[in-house]
Design an enzyme around this catalytic site. Structure first.
Site, PDB file in Angstrom:
ATOM      1  N   HIS A  19      -5.860 -15.247  13.492  1.00  7.32           N
ATOM      2  CA  HIS A  19      -5.446 -15.870  12.397  1.00  7.32           C
ATOM      3  C   HIS A  19      -4.218 -15.293  11.582  1.00  7.32           C
ATOM      4  O   HIS A  19      -4.184 -15.812  10.325  1.00  7.32           O
ATOM      5  CB  HIS A  19      -6.731 -15.622  11.624  1.00  7.32           C
ATOM      6  CG  HIS A  19      -8.163 -16.509  11.877  1.00  7.32           C
ATOM      7  ND1 HIS A  19      -8.057 -17.733  11.055  1.00  7.32           N
ATOM      8  CD2 HIS A  19      -9.037 -16.387  12.654  1.00  7.32           C
ATOM      9  CE1 HIS A  19      -9.296 -18.356  11.489  1.00  7.32           C
ATOM     10  NE2 HIS A  19      -9.778 -17.509  12.577  1.00  7.32           N
ATOM     11  N   LYS A  68       2.102 -15.078   0.229  1.00  8.59           N
ATOM     12  CA  LYS A  68       1.816 -16.457  -0.336  1.00  8.59           C
ATOM     13  C   LYS A  68       2.913 -16.693  -1.532  1.00  8.59           C
ATOM     14  O   LYS A  68       2.800 -17.979  -1.864  1.00  8.59           O
ATOM     15  CB  LYS A  68       0.602 -16.690  -0.866  1.00  8.59           C
ATOM     16  CG  LYS A  68      -0.569 -16.672   0.450  1.00  8.59           C
ATOM     17  CD  LYS A  68      -2.109 -16.718  -0.054  1.00  8.59           C
ATOM     18  CE  LYS A  68      -3.130 -16.519   1.058  1.00  8.59           C
ATOM     19  NZ  LYS A  68      -3.234 -17.878   1.742  1.00  8.59           N
ATOM     20  N   THR A 124      -5.411 -23.905   4.937  1.00  8.47           N
ATOM     21  CA  THR A 124      -6.464 -24.918   5.029  1.00  8.47           C
ATOM     22  C   THR A 124      -6.570 -25.820   3.344  1.00  8.47           C
ATOM     23  O   THR A 124      -6.758 -26.904   3.216  1.00  8.47           O
ATOM     24  CB  THR A 124      -7.839 -24.829   5.284  1.00  8.47           C
ATOM     25  OG1 THR A 124      -8.308 -23.367   4.710  1.00  8.47           O
ATOM     26  CG2 THR A 124      -7.989 -24.456   7.003  1.00  8.47           C
ATOM     27  N   LYS A 134      -6.870 -29.649   2.193  1.00 17.04           N
ATOM     28  CA  LYS A 134      -7.839 -30.372   1.330  1.00 17.04           C
ATOM     29  C   LYS A 134      -7.017 -31.085  -0.124  1.00 17.04           C
ATOM     30  O   LYS A 134      -7.312 -32.209  -0.289  1.00 17.04           O
ATOM     31  CB  LYS A 134      -8.494 -29.159   0.607  1.00 17.04           C
ATOM     32  CG  LYS A 134      -9.470 -28.346   1.653  1.00 17.04           C
ATOM     33  CD  LYS A 134     -10.028 -27.056   0.806  1.00 17.04           C
ATOM     34  CE  LYS A 134     -10.391 -26.041   1.712  1.00 17.04           C
ATOM     35  NZ  LYS A 134     -10.537 -24.713   1.014  1.00 17.04           N
TER      36      LYS A 134
END
Ligand code: PLP
Length: 852
Positions: free
Chosen positions: A396, A593, A697, A701
């Site tokens: 991951h 991020k 993910t 969404k």
């Protein structure tokens, strides 16, 4: 309240209907009408529902309706829905059969489930009946839904992925047992005190836990510690055996995993740690009561709390205990309880495919070897042959620091026999390496499962790669980088082992439940098949050009925004202005991020207005919403949260902006909040440095709920952009090769700071103490990092990010064009259903099939 209901509230157990459907097991012929009702048909009328609900309220909660609390009502409702599912569970939850397709044993240390009630009502098609029935009792279903505390047994994307996968498998009629840990405290509850994150324990079990079924009688003993000794067996062969030092009990709690309207209910089995009798009896006998209680606490600590670390492993002993604890209990459970007695374990891989969700459960590999060799008496090669067919491994990450390496000192102390087994696996593996690549000792050293530096340790990712039938990354780019950069030697040695399965999200929770208005619009337009065949969203494409459809689509978005406005007002006292572009960045707080890049965009805009470089009236009305938890030990991440909150304070209060820029940071981002935030969003921020986000993910969404993405060429963004089209996606920043090149050449953040006056002014404003009047140096660390040590090159992508934001504003100014793009995002994102991910796992890795 109607009279009939008033009377019903006084129902006792004796008067209640005799619809007890908890009495028959799978072996008996189901005689109850519930068990034979056609799939998807609700079991009772509204009246029947009311009777059941009141029965549960009276007999389970022990209260009359007139005296019941919201929590009583919630628990009674949960039991009512649960009872309906129960008949199906008993039917479909039997032992795997000889003639059945193999079971997926999903091994994951985390499941970020989100609330259960809504999903259970959806899966059983009971929502309407429950709503009407509760209304007859004077109860608002929405209030009861809000009573549920979500089980937050995961950190973020990885745990949520596991939850989406088990939902999809149940919906696809594929047998699956999810195995994990029942943490008594899940991911902490985040609060802000003067803008700083303060963690509160997550007491999710406090008000009752109606979705779980404890099975103390099925507890499994899990051993730890001690030493190994050699002995000679009856055939004169020298063998090793484990003499454990202590043990705990693993008690299973079963959760139902209902498929969507298909009558299948799979099982999620979460283990809870208990002290064994032997453990404290010994101490009790010695007369030390206090010590005995301490022993109890020590044992139960194992499942006490989820490590709140995301993308960085915890090298803590307790963490390794947790990993072995749930893995040992799960393997034991499947082999000794799920399989029929006397099953020939040579055929184990015909019955189960274990999937390792990251390296957390990789200790399962030596554990299965230990069971086969030490307990079942297989010789090593046979055992390895069996073991190496049973596991798939999903990686991951790409961050080297996120790959678990357990010090051999620790592993040997906690699991001495497993360390021996790992050494032997490594020996045989390296012999193979040397055979295949003779005279390449450097390669053998690189590939060794045992790292020598900085201390001797077991590289869990290598162990998993050696043992697994397949190793997969979680998006195309990630899988390619995994082969080329993280495990190049392994992909050279085992080219066929590596594959990709792009992540997905369940459309049941993240569209159908989270976005009821959009769901109704879609169903009215193309029928309801999309909920299980998400690719059918394609059929919406032509409607992007239909003005009426666009109006209805906008109406749904507006409804979601209004719902969010109401929620945030009540939940956080946040006022969302009307008519703004809603710009959302929600995910764990991590440097890679790049929440700080988003923040610099805000500060720069603000600075330009207050310094008069631009007029407030030139700013596109925009509200930026952040949601993010930082790992409690991750200082820089927590400082970034603090800074965002301080910037929000200033910006939101400054009248010079004329209300055209707002920043909202609701605390405690979790699945429940995601379900409200994402459907309301116009713009989805997916701005990680290229090559760092394995998949993401959240990005999926958002696209499925009609937000446009501003994003880098990273993770699954690459695939989203390819599918929705460049015109409907705002790409910016370096791509992965450019990142690599800049890295090689040397990234000098100061150059970007000096070259862009807006960037410089924004950073200088923060450094001036403008956002921290009490302490000018409050945010020096955050800024120092951006200007000096930032491995994630935020400043290098600033120009490009700002340019992309200008394009966002241009596009948003044309509401028709924007809505068209939003619709096309929805229509073209069906690929990102976790049902599709599951099909890929089934075909490429597990080779199982649905049961009929
Ligand atoms: C989907 C989800 C995530 C993952 O988000 P990313 O943007 O992919 O990191 C994290 N937390 C929650 C609560 C989620 O629902």
């Amino acid at each position: 309240m109607p009279d009939s209901v008033q009377n019903a509230s006084a129902l006792t157990a004796d008067e209640s209907p005799t619809t007890d459907h908890r009495v028959f097991g799978p072996s008996q012929t189901p005689t109850h009408p519930l068990a034979t009702a056609p799939v998807g048909t609700p079991p009772f009328s509204v009246d029947g529902f009311v009777r059941e609900f009141l029965h549960e309220l009276n007999t389970n909660q022990g209260v009359a309706l007139s005296r019941s609390s919201i929590n009583d009502q919630y628990l009674a409702l949960a039991s009512t829905v649960r009872n309906y599912l129960m008949a199906r569970w008993l039917e479909t939850g039997g032992k795997p059969q000889e003639n059945q397709p193999k079971v997926v044993g999903y091994l994951s240390a985390e499941y970020l489930l989100g609330r259960q009630l809504g999903n259970a009502l959806l899966a059983t098609d009971l929502a309407d009946i429950a709503e009407k029935g509760l209304a007859l009792c004077g109860i608002d279903l929405a209030t009861l839904r809000n009573q549920e505390v979500e089980p937050g047994l995961g950190n973020g994307g990885l745990g949520r992925l596991a939850a989406c996968f088990i939902d999809s498998l149940a919906t696809m009629n594929v047998l699956c047992i999810g195995y994990g840990i029942r943490y008594e405290y899940g991911i902490f509850r985040q609060t802000f005190v003067d803008g700083r994150q303060v963690e509160q324990p997550d007491t999710w079990l406090q008000l009752g836990s109606p979705w779980e079924f404890p099975h103390p009688e099925a507890s499994v003993k899990v051993n730890f510690g001690g030493h190994t000794e050699t002995f000679t067996d009856a055939d004169g062969v020298e063998k090793s055996r484990w003499v454990p030092g202590w043990n705990v009990l693993a008690m299973p709690y079963n959760y139902m995993v209902p498929g969507y309207l298909n009558g299948r209910v799979n099982t999620l089995r979460l283990w809870s740690a208990q002290a064994t009798n032997a453990f404290d009896l010994q101490i009790f006998n010695s007369g030390d009561y206090a010590q005995a209680v301490r022993a109890q606490t020590f044992a139960e600590n194992i499942s006490k709390v989820l490590y709140p670390e995301d993308s960085t492993p915890q090298g803590k002993e307790l963490r390794l205990q947790q990993q072995y604890f749930f893995v040992a209990a799960s393997l034991h459970d499947f082999i000794n309880k799920e399989l029929e007695e006397g099953f020939d374990l040579h055929r184990l891989s015909e019955r189960i495919a274990f999937q390792l969700n990251d390296t957390h459960p990789v200790i399962a590999v030596p554990e299965l070897m230990r069971i086969l060799v030490d307990e079942k008496g297989y010789d090593w090669d046979e055992a390895w042959d069996i073991t190496s067919r049973c596991f798939g491994y999903t990686c991951h990450t790409l961050l080297p620091e996120a790959l678990e390496v357990w010090p051999t000192e620790l592993l040997g102390r906690l699991l001495p026999r497993h360390l021996e087994i790992i050494y032997r696996i490594n020996e045989e593996f390296l012999a193979q390496v040397r055979k295949q690549f003779p005279d390449d000792e450097l390669r053998a050293r690189r590939m060794s499962i045992i790292a020598e530096l900085p201390e001797r340790g077991v590289r869990m990712a290598y162990l998993a790669t050696v043992a697994a039938t397949k190793v997969n990354g979680v998006a195309e780019l990630h899988s390619q980088l995994l082969r080329d950069k993280v495990l190049p030697d392994f992909s050279e040695m085992y080219p066929d082992k590596f594959t990709n399965v792009t992540n997905g999200v369940t459309p049941r929770r993240f569209v159908r439940l989270a976005n009821p208005k959009l769901s109704t619009l879609i169903t009215d337009t193309i029928g309801s098949g999309w909920v299980t065949q998400l690719e059918r969203l394609k059929e919406l494409e032509p409607y992007a050009d239909d003005a009426d459809f666009r109006a209805a689509f906008r109406e749904a978005k507006q409804w979601n925004k209004t719902r969010l406005t109401t929620l945030l007002k009540a939940r956080d006292g946040i006022e969302l202005p009307e008519g703004h572009l809603l710009d959302v960045m929600v995910k764990r707080l991590h440097e890679y991020k790049r929440q700080s890049l988003k923040l610099l965009h805000i500060v720069s805009l603000y600075e330009q207005v207050i310094s008069g470089k631009i007029a407030a009236s030139d700013v596109t009305p925009r509200t930026v919403v952040f949601g993010a938890k930082a790992a409690p030990g991750y200082k820089l991440a927590k400082e970034t949260i603090h800074l965002i909150n301080k910037v929000a304070e200033k910006v939101n209060a400054d009248e010079r902006l004329e209300g055209r820029l707002k920043v909202a940071f609701p605390a405690n981002y979790n699945v429940t909040l995601a379900e409200k935030l994402i459907p309301a969003a116009d713009l989805s921020e997916q701005i990680s440095l290229a090559g760092m986000e394995a998949s993401g993910t959240g990005n999926m969404k958002f696209a499925l709920n009609g937000a446009l993405t501003i994003g880098t060429d990273d993770g699954a963004n690459v695939e989203i952009r390819k599918l929705v089209g460049d015109k409907h996606f705002f790409l910016f920043g370096m791509n992965e090769p450019q990142v690599a090149e800049l890295g090689a050449q040397g990234y000098i953040p100061g150059d970007y700071y000096e070259k862009n006056p807006n960037l410089k002014a924004a950073i200088d404003l923060i450094l001036s103490g403008y956002f921290s009047p009490s302490d000018q140096h409050m945010f020096d660390q955050v800024i120092y990092s951006l200007l000096n040590t930032d491995r994630f090159m935020a400043l290098a992508d600033f120009d490009s990010y700002i340019a992309a934001q200008a394009k966002v504003e241009q596009h948003y100014a044309d509401q028709d064009a924007w809505t068209r793009s939003a619709i096309l995002n929805v229509a073209r994102s069906g690929y990102f259903s976790s049902d599709r991910s599951m099909r890929d796992y089934i075909q490429r890795i597990w080779h199982t099939s649905p049961v009929l």
